[in-house]
Design a protein around this motif. Structure first.
Motif, PDB file in Angstrom:
ATOM      1  N   GLU A  44       0.822  -1.211   0.000  1.00  0.00           N
ATOM      2  CA  GLU A  44       0.000   0.000   0.000  1.00  0.00           C
ATOM      3  C   GLU A  44       0.853   1.257   0.000  1.00  0.00           C
ATOM      4  O   GLU A  44       0.550   2.240  -0.698  1.00  0.00           O
ATOM      5  N   MET A  45       1.939   1.276   0.755  1.00  0.00           N
ATOM      6  CA  MET A  45       2.832   2.427   0.778  1.00  0.00           C
ATOM      7  C   MET A  45       3.471   2.650  -0.589  1.00  0.00           C
ATOM      8  O   MET A  45       3.610   3.789  -1.051  1.00  0.00           O
ATOM      9  N   MET A  46       3.851   1.579  -1.257  1.00  0.00           N
ATOM     10  CA  MET A  46       4.460   1.712  -2.575  1.00  0.00           C
ATOM     11  C   MET A  46       3.460   2.267  -3.586  1.00  0.00           C
ATOM     12  O   MET A  46       3.797   3.101  -4.429  1.00  0.00           O
ATOM     13  N   VAL A  47       2.210   1.836  -3.500  1.00  0.00           N
ATOM     14  CA  VAL A  47       1.182   2.354  -4.408  1.00  0.00           C
ATOM     15  C   VAL A  47       0.954   3.844  -4.166  1.00  0.00           C
ATOM     16  O   VAL A  47       0.842   4.648  -5.113  1.00  0.00           O
ATOM     17  N   VAL A  48       0.902   4.244  -2.911  1.00  0.00           N
ATOM     18  CA  VAL A  48       0.702   5.665  -2.582  1.00  0.00           C
ATOM     19  C   VAL A  48       1.865   6.502  -3.090  1.00  0.00           C
ATOM     20  O   VAL A  48       1.677   7.584  -3.669  1.00  0.00           O
ATOM     21  N   MET A  49       3.088   6.016  -2.887  1.00  0.00           N
ATOM     22  CA  MET A  49       4.255   6.764  -3.353  1.00  0.00           C
ATOM     23  C   MET A  49       4.259   6.873  -4.879  1.00  0.00           C
ATOM     24  O   MET A  49       4.630   7.918  -5.443  1.00  0.00           O
ATOM     25  N   LEU A  50       3.847   5.826  -5.567  1.00  0.00           N
ATOM     26  CA  LEU A  50       3.789   5.875  -7.032  1.00  0.00           C
ATOM     27  C   LEU A  50       2.772   6.905  -7.505  1.00  0.00           C
ATOM     28  O   LEU A  50       3.036   7.683  -8.428  1.00  0.00           O
ATOM     29  N   VAL A  51       1.618   6.950  -6.870  1.00  0.00           N
ATOM     30  CA  VAL A  51       0.589   7.923  -7.251  1.00  0.00           C
ATOM     31  C   VAL A  51       1.070   9.341  -6.997  1.00  0.00           C
ATOM     32  O   VAL A  51       0.894  10.241  -7.832  1.00  0.00           O
ATOM     33  N   LEU A  52       1.718   9.582  -5.856  1.00  0.00           N
ATOM     34  CA  LEU A  52       2.244  10.911  -5.552  1.00  0.00           C
ATOM     35  C   LEU A  52       3.316  11.334  -6.554  1.00  0.00           C
ATOM     36  O   LEU A  52       3.369  12.491  -6.973  1.00  0.00           O
ATOM     37  N   THR A  53       4.156  10.381  -6.931  1.00  0.00           N
ATOM     38  CA  THR A  53       5.200  10.695  -7.912  1.00  0.00           C
ATOM     39  C   THR A  53       4.604  11.097  -9.248  1.00  0.00           C
ATOM     40  O   THR A  53       5.043  12.062  -9.890  1.00  0.00           O
ATOM     41  N   LEU A  54       3.583  10.370  -9.679  1.00  0.00           N
ATOM     42  CA  LEU A  54       2.924  10.712 -10.943  1.00  0.00           C
ATOM     43  C   LEU A  54       2.256  12.073 -10.874  1.00  0.00           C
ATOM     44  O   LEU A  54       2.327  12.873 -11.822  1.00  0.00           O
ATOM     45  N   LEU A  55       1.608  12.380  -9.747  1.00  0.00           N
ATOM     46  CA  LEU A  55       0.976  13.679  -9.598  1.00  0.00           C
ATOM     47  C   LEU A  55       1.985  14.812  -9.609  1.00  0.00           C
ATOM     48  O   LEU A  55       1.795  15.845 -10.267  1.00  0.00           O
ATOM     49  N   LEU A  56       3.093  14.623  -8.877  1.00  0.00           N
ATOM     50  CA  LEU A  56       4.129  15.663  -8.852  1.00  0.00           C
ATOM     51  C   LEU A  56       4.743  15.859 -10.235  1.00  0.00           C
ATOM     52  O   LEU A  56       5.033  16.982 -10.652  1.00  0.00           O
ATOM     53  N   GLY A  57       4.960  14.768 -10.966  1.00  0.00           N
ATOM     54  CA  GLY A  57       5.496  14.890 -12.314  1.00  0.00           C
ATOM     55  C   GLY A  57       4.559  15.641 -13.240  1.00  0.00           C
ATOM     56  O   GLY A  57       4.988  16.482 -14.043  1.00  0.00           O
ATOM     57  N   ALA A  58       3.265  15.360 -13.135  1.00  0.00           N
ATOM     58  CA  ALA A  58       2.287  16.057 -13.969  1.00  0.00           C
ATOM     59  C   ALA A  58       2.227  17.543 -13.630  1.00  0.00           C
ATOM     60  O   ALA A  58       2.195  18.403 -14.527  1.00  0.00           O
ATOM     61  N   ILE A  59       2.243  17.873 -12.340  1.00  0.00           N
ATOM     62  CA  ILE A  59       2.209  19.275 -11.926  1.00  0.00           C
ATOM     63  C   ILE A  59       3.466  20.007 -12.390  1.00  0.00           C
ATOM     64  O   ILE A  59       3.413  21.137 -12.890  1.00  0.00           O
ATOM     65  N   THR A  60       4.636  19.356 -12.262  1.00  0.00           N
ATOM     66  CA  THR A  60       5.886  19.979 -12.704  1.00  0.00           C
ATOM     67  C   THR A  60       5.881  20.229 -14.205  1.00  0.00           C
ATOM     68  O   THR A  60       6.327  21.278 -14.681  1.00  0.00           O
ATOM     69  N   SER A  61       5.367  19.277 -14.962  1.00  0.00           N
ATOM     70  CA  SER A  61       5.299  19.454 -16.414  1.00  0.00           C
ATOM     71  C   SER A  61       4.390  20.615 -16.786  1.00  0.00           C
ATOM     72  O   SER A  61       4.702  21.411 -17.680  1.00  0.00           O
ATOM     73  N   ILE A  62       3.264  20.746 -16.109  1.00  0.00           N
ATOM     74  CA  ILE A  62       2.346  21.846 -16.393  1.00  0.00           C
ATOM     75  C   ILE A  62       2.992  23.186 -16.071  1.00  0.00           C
ATOM     76  O   ILE A  62       2.917  24.142 -16.855  1.00  0.00           O
ATOM     77  N   VAL A  63       3.646  23.266 -14.917  1.00  0.00           N
ATOM     78  CA  VAL A  63       4.296  24.521 -14.532  1.00  0.00           C
ATOM     79  C   VAL A  63       5.428  24.872 -15.499  1.00  0.00           C
ATOM     80  O   VAL A  63       5.563  26.021 -15.939  1.00  0.00           O
ATOM     81  N   ARG A  64       6.244  23.868 -15.860  1.00  0.00           N
ATOM     82  CA  ARG A  64       7.342  24.115 -16.800  1.00  0.00           C
ATOM     83  C   ARG A  64       6.810  24.564 -18.158  1.00  0.00           C
ATOM     84  O   ARG A  64       7.363  25.471 -18.780  1.00  0.00           O
ATOM     85  N   GLY A  65       5.745  23.923 -18.628  1.00  0.00           N
ATOM     86  CA  GLY A  65       5.161  24.333 -19.903  1.00  0.00           C
ATOM     87  C   GLY A  65       4.599  25.739 -19.861  1.00  0.00           C
ATOM     88  O   GLY A  65       4.743  26.504 -20.819  1.00  0.00           O
ATOM     89  N   THR A  66       3.984  26.105 -18.734  1.00  0.00           N
ATOM     90  CA  THR A  66       3.447  27.462 -18.604  1.00  0.00           C
ATOM     91  C   THR A  66       4.561  28.497 -18.605  1.00  0.00           C
ATOM     92  O   THR A  66       4.465  29.544 -19.265  1.00  0.00           O
ATOM     93  N   VAL A  67       5.648  28.217 -17.871  1.00  0.00           N
ATOM     94  CA  VAL A  67       6.780  29.147 -17.834  1.00  0.00           C
ATOM     95  C   VAL A  67       7.422  29.269 -19.208  1.00  0.00           C
ATOM     96  O   VAL A  67       7.766  30.368 -19.663  1.00  0.00           O
ATOM     97  N   GLN A  68       7.584  28.133 -19.907  1.00  0.00           N
ATOM     98  CA  GLN A  68       8.190  28.162 -21.231  1.00  0.00           C
ATOM     99  C   GLN A  68       7.321  28.945 -22.213  1.00  0.00           C
ATOM    100  O   GLN A  68       7.825  29.717 -23.038  1.00  0.00           O
TER     101      GLN A  68
END
Length: 277
Positions: A44-68
């Motif tokens: 369960e901890m591994m699944v939660v960490m995977l979901v958080l990683t995917l969310l953080l990656g998506a948010i970072t991509s959106i922010v980077r695209g907006t800045v670019q």
């Protein structure tokens, strides 16, 4: 029967359930069969960490695209503003070419491309009212370290223009106008042939100037003029230099980076050369 005691309990003898409190061993066995739910399992901890990683990656991509995107818009706006400023400068310069002014374009080959050198003389001060009518303005392209071209404007005084004409292109004041230029081309409309030409007055040299009047050679020697038994000396003749042809229209084409070329056309009004009718 006197003294009879009930036999031990057996299944089917009238008791339907077993009270676990009657058997302490059964109590221990019952509690040991229930799993503990005090925390999360490793999966369960591994699944939660995977979901958080995917969310953080998506948010970072959106922010980077907006800045670019914001940076690209800012760069495009700045580039458009500089192109507009160049067009306004050229329009004002060609409109202000006086009758004693000269327009000259020379091209030099550098590898597989041509570098242009547009020279304008006799112009009024174009920037903040500084300079004089004897100044010379040169719009010149050269190669930048990144492989593109850049357009620079040189302000030359009459003395600096003579040095410039002798091959010293480091003299004068420089102003960078454009960078990242893929192509830059000037064309001049010949009203006699009704055709566009890539060169203009390329064989002419810059005239010398004295005040508001251009001269092709220094004035005559006063001692020579005074010869002849004290006769009154006549004023030295001023030779009007060959200012070459005057274009009716000038076309500028500029392409920056991978963008499509931009094209402007400027009108050069007719003017009479001083000393001619």
């Amino acid at each position: 029967m006197a003294g009879h005691t009930n036999p031990p309990w057996k299944p089917g003898c009238g008791r339907t359930s077993l009270n676990v409190s009657d058997n302490p061993y059964a109590m221990k066995t019952y509690h040991s069969q229930r799993p503990s739910r005090a925390g999360f399992s490793l999966l369960e901890m591994m699944v939660v960490m995977l979901v958080l990683t995917l969310l953080l990656g998506a948010i970072t991509s959106i922010v980077r695209g907006t800045v670019q995107l914001t940076d690209d818009v800012s760069v495009a706006q700045a580039r458009e503003a500089r192109l507009h400023g160049l067009a306004q400068l050229c329009e004002r310069a060609f409109w202000s070419v006086p009758g004693h002014g000269m327009v000259r374009l020379r091209n030099t080959q550098a590898g597989n491309r041509y570098l242009s050198q547009l020279t304008l003389t006799g112009l009024p001060p174009l920037l903040a009212g500084e300079g004089s009518l004897d100044d010379v303005i040169v719009l010149e392209t050269d190669e930048a370290p990144d492989g593109y071209l850049r357009l620079q404007m040189h302000f030359l005084t009459a003395e600096e223009a003579e040095t410039w004409e002798n091959g010293d292109t480091t003299t004068g004041t420089r102003l960078l106008l454009l960078e990242n230029i893929a192509t830059l081309e000037w064309r001049f409309f010949n009203e006699s042939s009704r055709q566009w030409e890539p060169l203009w007055n390329e064989r002419l040299t810059l005239p010398q100037w004295m005040g508001d009047t251009p001269i092709s050679s220094p004035p005559g020697n006063a001692e020579d003029d005074s010869e002849g038994g004290g006769a009154e000396s006549e004023p030295a003749a001023v030779n009007i230099p060959d200012l070459g042809r005057r274009p009716g229209l000038v076309e500028l084409t500029v392409a920056q980076g991978a963008e499509l070329p931009r094209r402007w056309t400027f009108w050069v009004p007719e003017a009479q050369v001083p000393g001619t009718e």
